[in-house]
Scaffold this motif. Structure first.
Motif, PDB file in Angstrom:
ATOM      1  N   ALA A  73       0.838  -1.203   0.000  1.00 12.79           N
ATOM      2  CA  ALA A  73       0.000   0.000   0.000  1.00 12.79           C
ATOM      3  C   ALA A  73       0.871   1.249   0.000  1.00 12.79           C
ATOM      4  CB  ALA A  73      -0.927   0.000   1.217  1.00 12.79           C
ATOM      5  N   ILE A  74       1.897   1.252   0.848  1.00 16.99           N
ATOM      6  CA  ILE A  74       2.802   2.406   0.924  1.00 16.99           C
ATOM      7  C   ILE A  74       3.478   2.639  -0.417  1.00 16.99           C
ATOM      8  CG2 ILE A  74       4.980   3.190   1.949  1.00 16.99           C
ATOM      9  CD1 ILE A  74       3.912   1.842   4.605  1.00 16.99           C
ATOM     10  N   GLY A  75       3.949   1.578  -1.045  1.00 23.95           N
ATOM     11  CA  GLY A  75       4.579   1.711  -2.362  1.00 23.95           C
ATOM     12  C   GLY A  75       3.633   2.287  -3.403  1.00 23.95           C
ATOM     13  N   CYS A  76       2.408   1.801  -3.394  1.00 25.70           N
ATOM     14  CA  CYS A  76       1.416   2.302  -4.357  1.00 25.70           C
ATOM     15  C   CYS A  76       1.089   3.770  -4.106  1.00 25.70           C
ATOM     16  CB  CYS A  76       0.153   1.454  -4.301  1.00 25.70           C
ATOM     17  SG  CYS A  76       0.334  -0.201  -4.970  1.00 25.70           S
ATOM     18  N   TYR A  77       0.916   4.136  -2.840  1.00 24.94           N
ATOM     19  CA  TYR A  77       0.604   5.529  -2.525  1.00 24.94           C
ATOM     20  C   TYR A  77       1.760   6.444  -2.918  1.00 24.94           C
ATOM     21  CZ  TYR A  77      -3.461   3.960   0.190  1.00 24.94           C
ATOM     22  OH  TYR A  77      -4.644   3.406   0.596  1.00 24.94           O
ATOM     23  N   ALA A 100      -1.922   6.980   7.191  1.00 24.57           N
ATOM     24  CA  ALA A 100      -2.668   5.884   7.815  1.00 24.57           C
ATOM     25  C   ALA A 100      -1.924   4.560   7.671  1.00 24.57           C
ATOM     26  CB  ALA A 100      -4.060   5.781   7.192  1.00 24.57           C
ATOM     27  N   ALA A 101      -1.349   4.326   6.497  1.00 26.29           N
ATOM     28  CA  ALA A 101      -0.605   3.077   6.275  1.00 26.29           C
ATOM     29  C   ALA A 101       0.633   3.020   7.167  1.00 26.29           C
ATOM     30  CB  ALA A 101      -0.231   2.936   4.805  1.00 26.29           C
ATOM     31  N   TYR A 102       1.374   4.121   7.235  1.00 27.42           N
ATOM     32  CA  TYR A 102       2.553   4.153   8.109  1.00 27.42           C
ATOM     33  C   TYR A 102       2.156   3.961   9.573  1.00 27.42           C
ATOM     34  CZ  TYR A 102       5.926   5.764   4.557  1.00 27.42           C
ATOM     35  OH  TYR A 102       6.770   5.866   3.470  1.00 27.42           O
ATOM     36  N   HIS A 108       5.594   5.590  13.206  1.00 24.58           N
ATOM     37  CA  HIS A 108       4.902   6.820  13.582  1.00 24.58           C
ATOM     38  C   HIS A 108       5.608   8.093  13.120  1.00 24.58           C
ATOM     39  CE1 HIS A 108       2.039   4.369  15.606  1.00 24.58           C
ATOM     40  NE2 HIS A 108       2.993   3.777  16.300  1.00 24.58           N
ATOM     41  N   ASP A 109       6.922   8.067  12.995  1.00 31.27           N
ATOM     42  CA  ASP A 109       7.630   9.250  12.500  1.00 31.27           C
ATOM     43  C   ASP A 109       7.227   9.539  11.052  1.00 31.27           C
ATOM     44  OD1 ASP A 109       8.951   9.667  14.901  1.00 31.27           O
ATOM     45  OD2 ASP A 109      10.734   8.550  14.289  1.00 31.27           O
ATOM     46  N   LYS A 110       7.186   8.488  10.224  1.00 27.44           N
ATOM     47  CA  LYS A 110       6.784   8.687   8.826  1.00 27.44           C
ATOM     48  C   LYS A 110       5.296   9.015   8.735  1.00 27.44           C
ATOM     49  CE  LYS A 110      10.440   6.076   6.592  1.00 27.44           C
ATOM     50  NZ  LYS A 110      10.794   4.904   5.788  1.00 27.44           N
ATOM     51  N   ALA A 111       4.490   8.441   9.628  1.00 28.10           N
ATOM     52  CA  ALA A 111       3.055   8.755   9.640  1.00 28.10           C
ATOM     53  C   ALA A 111       2.849  10.232   9.947  1.00 28.10           C
ATOM     54  CB  ALA A 111       2.333   7.887  10.669  1.00 28.10           C
ATOM     55  N   GLU A 116       1.497  15.695   8.345  1.00 28.16           N
ATOM     56  CA  GLU A 116       1.836  17.128   8.294  1.00 28.16           C
ATOM     57  C   GLU A 116       1.863  17.637   6.860  1.00 28.16           C
ATOM     58  OE1 GLU A 116       5.456  17.127  10.595  1.00 28.16           O
ATOM     59  OE2 GLU A 116       4.364  17.662  12.435  1.00 28.16           O
ATOM     60  N   GLU A 117       2.310  16.804   5.922  1.00 28.04           N
ATOM     61  CA  GLU A 117       2.308  17.206   4.510  1.00 28.04           C
ATOM     62  C   GLU A 117       0.871  17.342   4.008  1.00 28.04           C
ATOM     63  OE1 GLU A 117       3.773  18.293   0.687  1.00 28.04           O
ATOM     64  OE2 GLU A 117       4.458  18.510   2.755  1.00 28.04           O
ATOM     65  N   ALA A 118      -0.010  16.440   4.421  1.00 23.30           N
ATOM     66  CA  ALA A 118      -1.425  16.542   4.033  1.00 23.30           C
ATOM     67  C   ALA A 118      -2.024  17.851   4.551  1.00 23.30           C
ATOM     68  CB  ALA A 118      -2.214  15.345   4.568  1.00 23.30           C
ATOM     69  N   ILE A 119      -1.683  18.208   5.784  1.00 23.59           N
ATOM     70  CA  ILE A 119      -2.179  19.463   6.371  1.00 23.59           C
ATOM     71  C   ILE A 119      -1.606  20.665   5.627  1.00 23.59           C
ATOM     72  CG2 ILE A 119      -2.078  20.928   8.425  1.00 23.59           C
ATOM     73  CD1 ILE A 119      -2.159  18.255  10.044  1.00 23.59           C
ATOM     74  N   ARG A 120      -0.334  20.606   5.277  1.00 21.87           N
ATOM     75  CA  ARG A 120       0.280  21.713   4.530  1.00 21.87           C
ATOM     76  C   ARG A 120      -0.408  21.909   3.189  1.00 21.87           C
ATOM     77  NH1 ARG A 120       3.357  22.931   0.538  1.00 21.87           N
ATOM     78  NH2 ARG A 120       3.769  20.810  -0.132  1.00 21.87           N
ATOM     79  N   LEU A 121      -0.733  20.795   2.515  1.00 18.53           N
ATOM     80  CA  LEU A 121      -1.334  20.873   1.199  1.00 18.53           C
ATOM     81  C   LEU A 121      -2.806  21.307   1.241  1.00 18.53           C
ATOM     82  CD1 LEU A 121       0.151  17.573  -0.247  1.00 18.53           C
ATOM     83  CD2 LEU A 121       0.615  19.877  -1.109  1.00 18.53           C
ATOM     84  N   ARG A 122      -3.488  20.913   2.316  1.00 18.79           N
ATOM     85  CA  ARG A 122      -4.923  21.200   2.412  1.00 18.79           C
ATOM     86  C   ARG A 122      -5.269  21.570   3.848  1.00 18.79           C
ATOM     87  NH1 ARG A 122      -9.494  16.896   0.419  1.00 18.79           N
ATOM     88  NH2 ARG A 122     -11.274  18.270   0.649  1.00 18.79           N
TER      89      ARG A 122
END
Length: 127
Positions: A73-77, A100-102, A108-111, A116-122
């Motif tokens: 899943a992580i690879g696909c995302y 969510a996958a991480y 948890h660090d990668k999650a 945080e990137e999702a929040i930055r983008l939206r």
């Protein structure tokens, strides 16, 4: 997406699905996205059409996530992020899924970084 409502300004910016149109009143009944079955009636000028984007890699990532194949899943995302270039909303969705996958994997660090990137983008996205 609901916009410009004066009677319920707290709904502005919320996503909803059009359910039916009352031709005589000239309003749409929309179901707000979320767990509750909350519905409101809106004038057409208070609705903005938003087309949800997807990609084969994101869909494959979603399927892998549901099956518990987190590495796949992580690879696909991560590959799906290439399909999202120039589309911050779609990229935020993918980053949220990646987070969510991480998290489910226990990384948890990668999650946190993906969230945080999702929040930055939206930043106004409640999810």
């Amino acid at each position: 997406e609901i916009q410009g409502l004066k009677s319920k300004p707290e709904l502005n910016g919320k996503r909803a699905t059009a359910m039916s149109k009352d031709e005589s009143a000239g309003r749409w009944e929309v179901k707000l996205d979320g767990p509750a079955d909350e519905r409101v009636r809106c004038k057409p000028e208070n609705l903005q059409v938003v087309v949800a984007k997807t990609s084969p890699k994101k869909a494959q990532g979603d399927a892998n996530f549901k099956e518990g194949r987190l590495e796949q899943a992580i690879g696909c995302y991560r590959e799906a992020l290439e399909d999202a270039k120039g589309d911050a909303e779609f990229a935020a969705t993918i980053q949220s899924n990646l987070a969510a996958a991480y998290a489910k994997k226990g990384d948890h660090d990668k999650a946190l970084a993906a969230a945080e990137e999702a929040i930055r983008l939206r930043p106004d996205w409640a999810k």
